[in-house]
Design a protein around this motif. Structure first.
Motif, short mmCIF file in Angstrom:
data_model
loop_
_atom_site.label_atom_id
_atom_site.label_comp_id
_atom_site.label_asym_id
_atom_site.label_seq_id
_atom_site.Cartn_x
_atom_site.Cartn_y
_atom_site.Cartn_z
N TRP A 155 76.32 28.24 168.38
CA TRP A 155 74.94 28.44 168.85
C TRP A 155 74.06 29.03 167.77
CZ3 TRP A 155 74.24 25.62 172.84
CH2 TRP A 155 75.26 25.46 173.78
N TYR A 156 74.65 29.69 166.79
CA TYR A 156 73.85 30.36 165.76
C TYR A 156 73.48 29.47 164.59
CZ TYR A 156 74.96 34.56 168.38
OH TYR A 156 75.06 35.48 169.39
N VAL A 157 73.70 28.16 164.74
CA VAL A 157 73.14 27.22 163.76
C VAL A 157 71.73 26.82 164.21
CG1 VAL A 157 75.42 26.33 163.14
CG2 VAL A 157 74.07 25.14 164.89
N PHE A 158 71.30 27.40 165.33
CA PHE A 158 69.95 27.17 165.84
C PHE A 158 69.16 28.48 165.75
CE2 PHE A 158 72.83 24.40 168.31
CZ PHE A 158 72.36 23.16 167.86
N PRO A 159 67.85 28.42 165.66
CA PRO A 159 67.02 29.64 165.53
C PRO A 159 66.87 30.39 166.84
CG PRO A 159 65.63 27.70 165.58
CD PRO A 159 67.04 27.18 165.55
N ILE A 160 67.94 31.01 167.28
CA ILE A 160 67.92 31.71 168.57
C ILE A 160 67.86 33.23 168.42
CG2 ILE A 160 69.16 29.85 169.75
CD1 ILE A 160 71.70 31.56 169.57
N LYS A 161 67.95 33.71 167.17
CA LYS A 161 67.94 35.16 166.96
C LYS A 161 67.03 35.50 165.79
CE LYS A 161 71.00 39.13 166.34
NZ LYS A 161 72.40 39.58 166.16
N GLU A 162 66.14 36.42 166.02
CA GLU A 162 65.18 36.82 164.99
C GLU A 162 65.88 37.54 163.85
OE1 GLU A 162 61.43 36.86 163.34
OE2 GLU A 162 62.04 35.94 165.24
N GLY A 163 65.48 37.24 162.62
CA GLY A 163 66.03 37.92 161.45
C GLY A 163 67.36 37.40 160.99
N MET A 164 67.88 36.35 161.60
CA MET A 164 69.17 35.79 161.24
C MET A 164 68.96 34.49 160.46
SD MET A 164 72.13 34.38 163.79
CE MET A 164 71.03 33.05 164.28
N SER A 165 69.72 34.29 159.41
CA SER A 165 69.59 33.08 158.61
C SER A 165 70.37 31.93 159.26
CB SER A 165 70.11 33.32 157.18
OG SER A 165 70.03 32.13 156.42
N TRP A 166 69.75 31.34 160.27
CA TRP A 166 70.41 30.21 160.92
C TRP A 166 70.49 29.01 159.97
CZ3 TRP A 166 67.77 25.63 161.40
CH2 TRP A 166 66.38 25.68 161.24
N GLU A 167 69.58 28.97 159.00
CA GLU A 167 69.62 27.89 158.00
C GLU A 167 70.90 27.97 157.16
OE1 GLU A 167 65.18 29.21 158.09
OE2 GLU A 167 67.16 30.10 158.35
N GLY A 168 71.30 29.19 156.81
CA GLY A 168 72.54 29.37 156.06
C GLY A 168 73.75 28.96 156.88
N HIS A 169 73.70 29.28 158.19
CA HIS A 169 74.78 28.87 159.09
C HIS A 169 74.86 27.35 159.19
CE1 HIS A 169 74.21 32.97 161.36
NE2 HIS A 169 74.65 33.12 160.13
N LEU A 170 73.71 26.74 159.37
CA LEU A 170 73.66 25.28 159.50
C LEU A 170 74.11 24.60 158.21
CD1 LEU A 170 72.87 22.79 161.16
CD2 LEU A 170 70.53 23.05 160.28
N ALA A 171 73.70 25.17 157.07
CA ALA A 171 74.10 24.61 155.79
C ALA A 171 75.62 24.66 155.62
CB ALA A 171 73.42 25.38 154.65
N GLY A 172 76.22 25.78 155.99
CA GLY A 172 77.68 25.90 155.90
C GLY A 172 78.38 24.95 156.85
N PHE A 173 77.83 24.82 158.05
CA PHE A 173 78.43 23.94 159.06
C PHE A 173 78.41 22.48 158.60
CE2 PHE A 173 78.39 21.52 163.06
CZ PHE A 173 79.48 22.09 163.70
N ILE A 174 77.28 22.03 158.08
CA ILE A 174 77.16 20.66 157.60
C ILE A 174 78.07 20.41 156.40
CG2 ILE A 174 75.58 19.01 156.50
CD1 ILE A 174 73.34 20.23 158.19
N THR A 175 78.12 21.39 155.50
CA THR A 175 78.97 21.26 154.32
C THR A 175 80.44 21.16 154.71
OG1 THR A 175 77.38 22.56 153.02
CG2 THR A 175 79.59 22.30 152.11
N GLY A 176 80.85 21.92 155.71
CA GLY A 176 82.23 21.87 156.17
C GLY A 176 82.61 20.49 156.69
N ILE A 177 81.69 19.86 157.43
CA ILE A 177 81.94 18.50 157.94
C ILE A 177 82.08 17.51 156.78
CG2 ILE A 177 80.99 16.60 159.29
CD1 ILE A 177 79.57 18.65 161.03
N LEU A 178 81.18 17.62 155.81
CA LEU A 178 81.20 16.70 154.67
C LEU A 178 82.50 16.85 153.87
CD1 LEU A 178 77.51 17.02 153.41
CD2 LEU A 178 78.52 15.17 154.77
N MET A 179 82.97 18.07 153.71
CA MET A 179 84.19 18.29 152.94
C MET A 179 85.43 17.87 153.73
SD MET A 179 83.49 21.57 150.55
CE MET A 179 84.39 20.74 149.25
N ALA A 180 85.38 18.00 155.03
CA ALA A 180 86.48 17.51 155.87
C ALA A 180 86.61 16.00 155.73
CB ALA A 180 86.26 17.91 157.33
#
Length: 240
Positions: A155-180
């Motif tokens: 859920w934290y790959v979406f902008p649901i919490k103020e002050g949290m870098s959801w973009e960094g979470h999303l970037a890591g999540f996408i990168t993990g799929i690509l490397m898999a």
């Protein structure tokens, strides 16, 4: 190398995860001890000076709570990566970390993005999807454990919490799929069972029809002669 040896525990399974966690704590200790602020070494999107954060962002944290939240999953997921994917583990960690930082630099808001959470999401995504893609029963089991322990992170790959870098979470999540996907054929994969050909199988064609054996005529004639029975008749003398 047989499968048993592939799952042999080595020192790297513990040393590298512990070393990574030690480094991020040591960096934070230096900040506190000497009153430094390393936030400026984080990723600053679409800024040339902010590119240095691609390398340094994963080692910088804003406070103790931020550091604690990343340390436990980082340790667990890194140990899982080193144990089940040792052949590509360092590539996933290093290359994946750089790609995650670059992707954050591209899609992130104009603010400093810091923390090892990008790596955490990279590991979470890679371990989960790699097990599903490879379909090896042990890797699938690891995928299920991962989603059980950290599935709520999605859920934290979406902008649901103020002050949290959801973009960094999303970037890591996408990168993990690509490397898999990139490493789907390296290491353990589900092996397809191949039936071995036997003499019985050679007696039938591709459509299952029986193939009559070819018999050499000369051999057949010879066999026939050898098995021919010669009868001798002897006249019975009449009794005198």
């Amino acid at each position: 190398m047989n499968e048993q040896n592939k799952f042999k525990i080595s020192n790297d399974v513990f040393i590298i995860p512990l070393l990574f966690v030690f480094i991020i704590w040591f960096v934070y200790w230096i900040e506190i001890k000497f009153g430094f602020n390393f936030n400026k070494f984080g990723v600053l999107p679409r800024s040339i000076s902010g590119l240095k954060g691609v390398l340094f962002t994963h080692f910088i944290h804003s406070d103790t709570k931020h550091l604690l939240h990343n340390s436990v999953p980082l340790l667990v997921l890194l140990m899982g990566l080193m144990y089940f994917y040792r052949k590509v583990a360092l590539k996933v960690l290093i290359i994946g970390g750089v790609v995650t930082g670059l992707l954050t630099w591209v899609i992130g808001r104009e603010s400093y993005h810091i923390g090892a959470s990008g790596i955490v999401y990279l590991l979470f995504s890679f371990v989960f999807f790699s097990g599903i893609i490879k379909r090896h029963y042990r890797l699938v089991a690891m995928s299920l454990v991962t989603i059980f322990l950290y599935g709520s992170m999605i859920w934290y790959v979406f902008p649901i919490k103020e002050g949290m870098s959801w973009e960094g979470h999303l970037a890591g999540f996408i990168t993990g799929i690509l490397m898999a996907l990139a490493y789907r054929k390296i290491g353990l994969v589900k092996e397809k069972y191949v039936f071995s050909q036997t003499e019985f199988d050679d007696m039938f064609d591709e459509e299952g029809n029986y193939i009559e054996p070819e018999i050499d005529e000369e051999i057949s004639d010879e066999v026939e002669v050898n098995f021919r029975v010669n009868y001798m008749y002897k006249e019975k003398k009449e009794e005198e």
